[in-house]
Scaffold this motif. Structure first.
Motif, PDB file in Angstrom:
ATOM      1  N   GLU A 127       6.377  -4.443   6.787  1.00 20.93           N
ATOM      2  CA  GLU A 127       8.092  -3.244   6.502  1.00 20.93           C
ATOM      3  C   GLU A 127       6.682  -1.687   6.106  1.00 20.93           C
ATOM      4  O   GLU A 127       6.082  -1.079   5.398  1.00 20.93           O
ATOM      5  CB  GLU A 127       8.403  -3.995   5.199  1.00 20.93           C
ATOM      6  N   MET A 128       7.886  -0.829   6.745  1.00 26.27           N
ATOM      7  CA  MET A 128       7.524   0.723   6.200  1.00 26.27           C
ATOM      8  C   MET A 128       8.642   1.574   5.865  1.00 26.27           C
ATOM      9  O   MET A 128       9.742   1.675   6.117  1.00 26.27           O
ATOM     10  CB  MET A 128       6.989   0.918   7.691  1.00 26.27           C
ATOM     11  N   ILE A 129       7.809   2.312   4.927  1.00 29.88           N
ATOM     12  CA  ILE A 129       8.907   3.482   3.808  1.00 29.88           C
ATOM     13  C   ILE A 129       8.003   4.651   4.442  1.00 29.88           C
ATOM     14  O   ILE A 129       6.910   5.031   4.300  1.00 29.88           O
ATOM     15  CB  ILE A 129       9.264   3.122   2.735  1.00 29.88           C
ATOM     16  N   PRO A 136      -3.569  -6.648  -7.927  1.00 34.28           N
ATOM     17  CA  PRO A 136      -4.134  -6.281  -6.856  1.00 34.28           C
ATOM     18  C   PRO A 136      -3.140  -5.843  -5.910  1.00 34.28           C
ATOM     19  O   PRO A 136      -3.300  -5.708  -4.621  1.00 34.28           O
ATOM     20  CB  PRO A 136      -4.979  -7.153  -6.203  1.00 34.28           C
ATOM     21  N   ASN A 137      -1.697  -6.254  -6.588  1.00 35.19           N
ATOM     22  CA  ASN A 137      -0.823  -6.135  -5.517  1.00 35.19           C
ATOM     23  C   ASN A 137       0.047  -5.254  -4.638  1.00 35.19           C
ATOM     24  O   ASN A 137       0.734  -5.145  -3.712  1.00 35.19           O
ATOM     25  CB  ASN A 137       0.259  -7.586  -5.437  1.00 35.19           C
ATOM     26  N   PHE A 138      -0.290  -3.894  -5.387  1.00 43.82           N
ATOM     27  CA  PHE A 138       0.537  -2.823  -5.496  1.00 43.82           C
ATOM     28  C   PHE A 138      -0.997  -2.091  -5.514  1.00 43.82           C
ATOM     29  O   PHE A 138      -1.541  -1.611  -7.035  1.00 43.82           O
ATOM     30  CB  PHE A 138       1.488  -2.857  -6.542  1.00 43.82           C
ATOM     31  N   GLU A 139      -1.201  -1.041  -4.343  1.00 39.09           N
ATOM     32  CA  GLU A 139      -2.335  -0.221  -4.235  1.00 39.09           C
ATOM     33  C   GLU A 139      -1.337   1.153  -3.999  1.00 39.09           C
ATOM     34  O   GLU A 139      -0.794   1.487  -2.977  1.00 39.09           O
ATOM     35  CB  GLU A 139      -2.943  -0.709  -2.711  1.00 39.09           C
ATOM     36  N   LEU A 166       1.336  -1.309   0.334  1.00 38.31           N
ATOM     37  CA  LEU A 166      -0.154   0.052   0.215  1.00 38.31           C
ATOM     38  C   LEU A 166       0.798   1.293   0.048  1.00 38.31           C
ATOM     39  O   LEU A 166       1.896   1.265   0.495  1.00 38.31           O
ATOM     40  CB  LEU A 166      -0.592  -0.067   1.184  1.00 38.31           C
ATOM     41  N   MET A 167       0.734   1.704  -0.514  1.00 34.76           N
ATOM     42  CA  MET A 167       1.176   3.571  -0.941  1.00 34.76           C
ATOM     43  C   MET A 167       0.220   4.606  -0.729  1.00 34.76           C
ATOM     44  O   MET A 167      -0.368   4.578  -1.783  1.00 34.76           O
ATOM     45  CB  MET A 167       2.120   3.419  -2.497  1.00 34.76           C
ATOM     46  N   THR A 168       1.135   5.308   0.409  1.00 30.70           N
ATOM     47  CA  THR A 168      -0.092   6.250   0.456  1.00 30.70           C
ATOM     48  C   THR A 168       0.860   7.571   0.099  1.00 30.70           C
ATOM     49  O   THR A 168       1.710   7.972   0.410  1.00 30.70           O
ATOM     50  CB  THR A 168      -1.019   6.587   1.952  1.00 30.70           C
ATOM     51  N   LEU A 187       4.246  -4.499   3.307  1.00 31.03           N
ATOM     52  CA  LEU A 187       4.512  -2.647   3.099  1.00 31.03           C
ATOM     53  C   LEU A 187       3.544  -1.746   2.828  1.00 31.03           C
ATOM     54  O   LEU A 187       2.808  -1.590   2.153  1.00 31.03           O
ATOM     55  CB  LEU A 187       5.981  -2.974   1.565  1.00 31.03           C
ATOM     56  N   ILE A 188       3.863  -0.471   3.838  1.00 36.35           N
ATOM     57  CA  ILE A 188       2.917   0.475   3.733  1.00 36.35           C
ATOM     58  C   ILE A 188       4.289   1.236   3.574  1.00 36.35           C
ATOM     59  O   ILE A 188       4.967   1.227   3.863  1.00 36.35           O
ATOM     60  CB  ILE A 188       2.227   0.639   4.761  1.00 36.35           C
ATOM     61  N   ILE A 189       4.114   2.319   2.744  1.00 32.18           N
ATOM     62  CA  ILE A 189       5.051   3.709   1.678  1.00 32.18           C
ATOM     63  C   ILE A 189       3.613   4.988   2.460  1.00 32.18           C
ATOM     64  O   ILE A 189       2.958   4.810   1.941  1.00 32.18           O
ATOM     65  CB  ILE A 189       5.066   3.838   0.565  1.00 32.18           C
ATOM     66  N   MET A 190       4.388   5.258   3.005  1.00 31.62           N
ATOM     67  CA  MET A 190       3.739   7.228   3.679  1.00 31.62           C
ATOM     68  C   MET A 190       4.863   8.180   2.645  1.00 31.62           C
ATOM     69  O   MET A 190       5.782   8.538   3.267  1.00 31.62           O
ATOM     70  CB  MET A 190       3.786   6.672   5.072  1.00 31.62           C
ATOM     71  N   ASP A 191       4.509   8.280   1.523  1.00 28.95           N
ATOM     72  CA  ASP A 191       5.065   8.800   0.252  1.00 28.95           C
ATOM     73  C   ASP A 191       5.284  10.602   1.166  1.00 28.95           C
ATOM     74  O   ASP A 191       3.810  11.062   1.170  1.00 28.95           O
ATOM     75  CB  ASP A 191       4.314   9.115  -0.877  1.00 28.95           C
TER      76      ASP A 191
END
Length: 179
Positions: free
Chosen positions: A138-140, A59-62, A38-40, A106-110
């Motif tokens: 995992e968090m980015i 659906p693996n990358f949103e 998940l990329m926010t 994995l969660i990305i907080m852009d």
């Protein structure tokens, strides 16, 4: 859903180009390995290439956007700032729910650093999310001006340093390269 053996925390910060690009690259690798990403994105309103690339990996990358703006936050009127604050809070709530329900590996907080720097969301809220994340997630986190408290908490910290950039010569963001 398969799980990562151990989830760590990454920070991509600094004044150089490449923070979001690095996060998308890691998301691509993770998604390609059969994990859920998940990329926010916060404070981004432009139509950018990563939106279309990530869409193809569903659906693996949103990707989900919150508090989208086309101009600088400081230039918004009071109503605009309130809208941005409310939408940023919605993004944080989604991340919290995703962590609690363990929906992603994995969660990305852009651009979360900008959200904290502009005092839209307190640093303590993000620290709390990180400290309470499941062990295998995992968090980015990306953006300029990473707070020292987050740097101390992270496992990876990468600073993108600008040495030279085309905008110094009047060349602005080009479709497919910077946007």
């Amino acid at each position: 859903m398969k799980k990562l053996e151990r989830g760590l925390i990454h920070i991509y910060t600094g004044d150089g180009k490449g923070k979001t690009t690095a996060a998308v690259g890691q998301g691509t690798r993770t998604s390609g390995g059969g994990y859920k990403v998940l990329m926010t994105q916060f404070l981004k309103g432009d139509d950018t290439g990563e939106l279309y690339s990530i869409e193809k990996m569903a659906p693996n990358f949103e990707i989900k956007r919150y508090a989208s703006i086309k101009n600088f936050y400081r230039n918004l009127d009071e109503a605009g700032r309130q809208r941005v604050q409310q939408e940023a809070q919605e993004g944080i709530s989604l991340i919290k729910e995703a962590l609690e329900e363990e929906q992603y590996n994995l969660i990305i907080m852009d651009e979360i650093m900008a959200v904290m720097y502009l005092e839209i969301i307190p640093v303590e809220v993000v620290i709390n999310l990180l400290k309470n994340k499941p062990e295998h997630v995992e968090m980015i986190l990306t953006g300029r001006n990473a707070p020292e408290e987050l740097i101390q908490l992270a496992d990876y910290v990468t600073e993108m340093k600008m040495i030279k950039h085309p905008f110094q010569q009047g060349i602005y963001a080009r479709k497919g390269i910077e946007s």
